[in-house]
Design a protein around this motif. Structure first.
Motif, mmCIF file in Angstrom:
data_model
loop_
_atom_site.group_PDB
_atom_site.id
_atom_site.type_symbol
_atom_site.label_atom_id
_atom_site.label_comp_id
_atom_site.label_asym_id
_atom_site.label_seq_id
_atom_site.Cartn_x
_atom_site.Cartn_y
_atom_site.Cartn_z
ATOM 1 N N SER A 74 0.834 -1.211 0.000
ATOM 2 C CA SER A 74 0.000 0.000 0.000
ATOM 3 C C SER A 74 0.860 1.249 0.000
ATOM 4 C CB SER A 74 -0.915 0.000 1.221
ATOM 5 O OG SER A 74 -1.503 -1.246 1.400
ATOM 6 N N VAL A 75 1.914 1.237 0.831
ATOM 7 C CA VAL A 75 2.825 2.390 0.857
ATOM 8 C C VAL A 75 3.434 2.602 -0.526
ATOM 9 C CG1 VAL A 75 4.978 3.259 1.818
ATOM 10 C CG2 VAL A 75 3.327 2.168 3.293
ATOM 11 N N MET A 76 3.797 1.501 -1.194
ATOM 12 C CA MET A 76 4.413 1.608 -2.521
ATOM 13 C C MET A 76 3.440 2.207 -3.529
ATOM 14 S SD MET A 76 6.361 -1.989 -2.600
ATOM 15 C CE MET A 76 7.928 -2.237 -1.777
ATOM 16 N N ILE A 77 2.136 1.921 -3.396
ATOM 17 C CA ILE A 77 1.155 2.525 -4.311
ATOM 18 C C ILE A 77 1.160 4.037 -4.127
ATOM 19 C CG2 ILE A 77 -1.296 2.761 -4.801
ATOM 20 C CD1 ILE A 77 -1.270 0.061 -5.352
ATOM 21 N N ILE A 78 1.210 4.503 -2.868
ATOM 22 C CA ILE A 78 1.238 5.951 -2.640
ATOM 23 C C ILE A 78 2.521 6.549 -3.179
ATOM 24 C CG2 ILE A 78 1.152 7.735 -0.874
ATOM 25 C CD1 ILE A 78 -0.511 5.900 0.761
ATOM 26 N N LEU A 79 3.617 5.768 -3.138
ATOM 27 C CA LEU A 79 4.894 6.253 -3.676
ATOM 28 C C LEU A 79 4.942 6.140 -5.192
ATOM 29 C CD1 LEU A 79 7.357 4.741 -1.066
ATOM 30 C CD2 LEU A 79 6.761 7.126 -1.343
ATOM 31 N N ASP A 80 3.801 5.826 -5.851
ATOM 32 C CA ASP A 80 3.693 5.735 -7.319
ATOM 33 C C ASP A 80 4.494 4.587 -7.903
ATOM 34 O OD1 ASP A 80 1.940 7.762 -7.554
ATOM 35 O OD2 ASP A 80 3.429 9.299 -7.981
ATOM 36 N N ALA A 81 4.870 3.607 -7.070
ATOM 37 C CA ALA A 81 5.628 2.469 -7.606
ATOM 38 C C ALA A 81 4.667 1.296 -7.776
ATOM 39 C CB ALA A 81 6.776 2.109 -6.667
ATOM 40 N N VAL A 82 3.802 1.371 -8.800
ATOM 41 C CA VAL A 82 2.719 0.391 -8.906
ATOM 42 C C VAL A 82 3.242 -1.003 -9.251
ATOM 43 C CG1 VAL A 82 0.800 1.921 -9.349
ATOM 44 C CG2 VAL A 82 2.314 1.319 -11.199
ATOM 45 N N ASP A 83 4.256 -1.078 -10.112
ATOM 46 C CA ASP A 83 4.795 -2.398 -10.474
ATOM 47 C C ASP A 83 5.391 -3.085 -9.255
ATOM 48 O OD1 ASP A 83 5.093 -2.122 -13.736
ATOM 49 O OD2 ASP A 83 5.314 -0.255 -12.652
ATOM 50 N N ILE A 170 7.118 2.661 -18.429
ATOM 51 C CA ILE A 170 8.554 2.948 -18.520
ATOM 52 C C ILE A 170 9.362 1.930 -17.717
ATOM 53 C CG2 ILE A 170 10.285 4.758 -18.256
ATOM 54 C CD1 ILE A 170 7.908 6.725 -18.204
ATOM 55 N N VAL A 171 8.769 1.427 -16.614
ATOM 56 C CA VAL A 171 9.488 0.431 -15.807
ATOM 57 C C VAL A 171 9.767 -0.813 -16.644
ATOM 58 C CG1 VAL A 171 9.321 -1.046 -13.783
ATOM 59 C CG2 VAL A 171 8.545 1.298 -13.658
ATOM 60 N N THR A 172 8.759 -1.228 -17.431
ATOM 61 C CA THR A 172 8.966 -2.378 -18.318
ATOM 62 C C THR A 172 10.061 -2.095 -19.327
ATOM 63 O OG1 THR A 172 6.620 -2.779 -18.105
ATOM 64 C CG2 THR A 172 7.760 -3.993 -19.811
ATOM 65 N N ALA A 173 10.039 -0.892 -19.901
ATOM 66 C CA ALA A 173 11.048 -0.537 -20.901
ATOM 67 C C ALA A 173 12.445 -0.607 -20.297
ATOM 68 C CB ALA A 173 10.761 0.861 -21.450
ATOM 69 N N VAL A 174 12.612 -0.051 -19.084
ATOM 70 C CA VAL A 174 13.944 -0.064 -18.464
ATOM 71 C C VAL A 174 14.351 -1.485 -18.103
ATOM 72 C CG1 VAL A 174 15.301 0.779 -16.526
ATOM 73 C CG2 VAL A 174 13.631 2.270 -17.580
ATOM 74 N N LEU A 175 13.381 -2.246 -17.556
ATOM 75 C CA LEU A 175 13.695 -3.601 -17.088
ATOM 76 C C LEU A 175 14.099 -4.510 -18.243
ATOM 77 C CD1 LEU A 175 13.438 -5.252 -14.338
ATOM 78 C CD2 LEU A 175 11.347 -6.130 -15.307
ATOM 79 N N ALA A 176 13.354 -4.436 -19.347
ATOM 80 C CA ALA A 176 13.566 -5.405 -20.417
ATOM 81 C C ALA A 176 14.534 -4.899 -21.467
ATOM 82 C CB ALA A 176 12.234 -5.756 -21.069
ATOM 83 N N ASP A 177 14.662 -3.575 -21.623
ATOM 84 C CA ASP A 177 15.525 -3.052 -22.675
ATOM 85 C C ASP A 177 16.838 -2.490 -22.145
ATOM 86 O OD1 ASP A 177 14.581 -3.358 -25.305
ATOM 87 O OD2 ASP A 177 12.841 -2.169 -24.769
ATOM 88 N N PHE A 178 16.735 -1.386 -21.367
ATOM 89 C CA PHE A 178 17.962 -0.715 -20.935
ATOM 90 C C PHE A 178 18.802 -1.602 -20.028
ATOM 91 C CE2 PHE A 178 14.964 2.796 -21.651
ATOM 92 C CZ PHE A 178 15.667 3.478 -22.621
ATOM 93 N N PRO B 78 14.647 3.468 -9.657
ATOM 94 C CA PRO B 78 14.564 2.727 -8.385
ATOM 95 C C PRO B 78 13.500 1.641 -8.413
ATOM 96 C CG PRO B 78 14.643 5.073 -7.969
ATOM 97 C CD PRO B 78 14.463 4.901 -9.431
ATOM 98 N N HIS B 79 12.394 1.868 -9.150
ATOM 99 C CA HIS B 79 11.350 0.847 -9.234
ATOM 100 C C HIS B 79 11.917 -0.429 -9.851
ATOM 101 C CE1 HIS B 79 8.062 4.202 -9.433
ATOM 102 N NE2 HIS B 79 8.898 4.334 -8.430
ATOM 103 N N VAL B 80 12.690 -0.259 -10.932
ATOM 104 C CA VAL B 80 13.275 -1.420 -11.609
ATOM 105 C C VAL B 80 14.225 -2.153 -10.670
ATOM 106 C CG1 VAL B 80 14.701 -2.146 -13.522
ATOM 107 C CG2 VAL B 80 13.056 -0.334 -13.848
ATOM 108 N N LEU B 81 15.090 -1.369 -9.978
ATOM 109 C CA LEU B 81 16.061 -1.997 -9.082
ATOM 110 C C LEU B 81 15.352 -2.768 -7.980
ATOM 111 C CD1 LEU B 81 18.675 0.874 -8.747
ATOM 112 C CD2 LEU B 81 18.718 -1.071 -10.260
ATOM 113 N N MET B 82 14.247 -2.207 -7.449
ATOM 114 C CA MET B 82 13.564 -2.874 -6.345
ATOM 115 C C MET B 82 12.767 -4.082 -6.816
ATOM 116 S SD MET B 82 14.643 -1.683 -3.728
ATOM 117 C CE MET B 82 16.157 -1.317 -4.573
ATOM 118 N N LEU B 83 12.272 -4.050 -8.071
ATOM 119 C CA LEU B 83 11.641 -5.263 -8.621
ATOM 120 C C LEU B 83 12.636 -6.415 -8.586
ATOM 121 C CD1 LEU B 83 9.634 -4.229 -11.797
ATOM 122 C CD2 LEU B 83 8.781 -5.232 -9.722
#
Lengths: 230, 123
Positions: A74-83, A170-178, B78-83
């Motif tokens: 829940s805290v992470m949702i408020i921090l906009d880190a939905v993934d 963007i999280v997906t893009a960074v995770l899978a590409d960059f 940071p989201h990616v790193l924490m995942l």
């Protein structure tokens, strides 16, 4: 991808829409409400942690750890880190709890009282905590747009993935590409851990008290908790 | 006075992060039950998630997913790193718990004191 493309092309529409989504009077209220809700959730987290420290029934500890993970999500949702919140809710509160309960079933579900003093660990923890609190005084305020973390590679990631029609998330893009190699390393770690767990639990490795491998353990592959052979 | 309260509220995340961190540290050092120690280690890890995700947030920003209505996104790195950290964390937790099951099979207990008393070499 279409979303990302249009969002970049229609810059004028974009600005108007952004203004409509965040009228100036509402923003201050939203900020404070967000901060308030998050402080409540964080206080609950601290309370759950104290309960985990005090609780001696391990079943209770595992359930408290599950509650802790959901609060953290829940805290992470408020921090906009939905993934991250989705991962924490499924992995932290789901898989971890199941694995811990399975271990309780195979071992014991009561923590015995302590024989040694907790004074030294308590002292160490307080000293470390005091040093860390002293260090927070230099950190930027919560939600500040001018914080150094937002200045280096993050804008590049956001802009580049928009320009090159990468996934809208963007999280997906960074995770899978960059950072694809990083993810490859992560998969390697999970694979290695899985192999390790399999080897440890599979049986056939059991040794008897005098160091020989026992032959009569083969039908015990169900790993029942009565297998104390020492 | 009002400024001091605001200052405290704006750093409240970090204070709770530190509290969770030293609680995990305390459990790992002070508790003898091996499962409890691993849960303490998880608490420590979770506090690190909070430490990374807190500065990534921007006021009036949104989750890093493109949309017409927003032009401010929170920091995706940071989201990616924490995942990655969450997944690796559960992998190490599972490996540690498998070791605990083996220790239970070999020694008949998962309390540190009793293991030490049964294993003179560990003293």
């Amino acid at each position: 991808m279409i979303l990302a493309n249009k969002a970049v092309e229609n810059a004028a529409d974009h600005a108007v829409a952004a203004a409509a989504a965040n009228p100036p009077g509402i923003t201050k209220l939203t900020e404070n409400a967000e901060l308030f809700v998050m402080m409540v959730l964080l206080t609950l987290l601290a309370a759950i942690t104290l309960a985990i420290i005090r609780q001696r029934n391990m079943f209770g500890v595992v359930i408290l750890a599950g509650i802790y993970s959901f609060l953290m999500a829940s805290v992470m949702i408020i921090l906009d880190a939905v993934d991250v919140a989705m991962t924490e809710a499924s992995v932290g509160a789901g898989i971890s709890t199941v694995v811990l309960l399975a271990t309780l079933h195979l071992t014991q579900s009561i923590e015995y009282p302590q024989r040694r003093s907790v004074l030294i660990p308590f002292f160490i923890s307080v000293v470390v905590g005091a040093a860390l609190v002293w260090g927070t005084s230099g950190l930027p305020a919560f939600g500040a747009k001018t914080a150094p973390i937002h200045g280096h590679v993050a804008p590049t990631f956001i802009q580049y993935s928009a320009d090159h029609k990468m996934p809208p998330n963007i999280v997906t893009a960074v995770l899978a590409d960059f950072r694809g190699f990083d993810t490859l390393g992560e998969v390697t770690v999970v694979f290695t851990a899985g192999i390790g767990v399999l080897l440890l639990l599979q049986g056939g490795w059991r040794v008897t008290g005098n160091g020989r491998r026992s032959e009569d353990d083969d039908e015990q592959q169900g790993m029942d908790s009565s297998g104390g052979t020492a | 006075m009002k400024e001091a309260i605001l200052e405290f509220a704006q750093h409240y995340n970090y204070f709770i992060t530190i509290f969770l961190m030293i609680s995990g540290l305390f459990i790992v050092i002070a508790r003898g039950n091996l499962i409890k120690k691993l849960i303490g280690l998880s608490l420590f890890q979770t506090s690190v998630y909070l430490l990374y995700l807190t500065p990534a947030k921007i006021h009036n920003g949104t989750a890093p997913i493109y949309d017409y209505a927003y032009d401010t996104y929170s920091n995706p790195l940071p989201h990616v790193l924490m995942l990655t950290a969450i997944v690796v964390g559960v992998a190490t937790l599972a490996l540690g718990l498998a070791l605990v099951v083996r220790i239970k099979e070999a020694y008949g207990t998962i309390e540190e004191d009793e293991i030490f008393s049964k294993d003179p070499e560990a003293e």
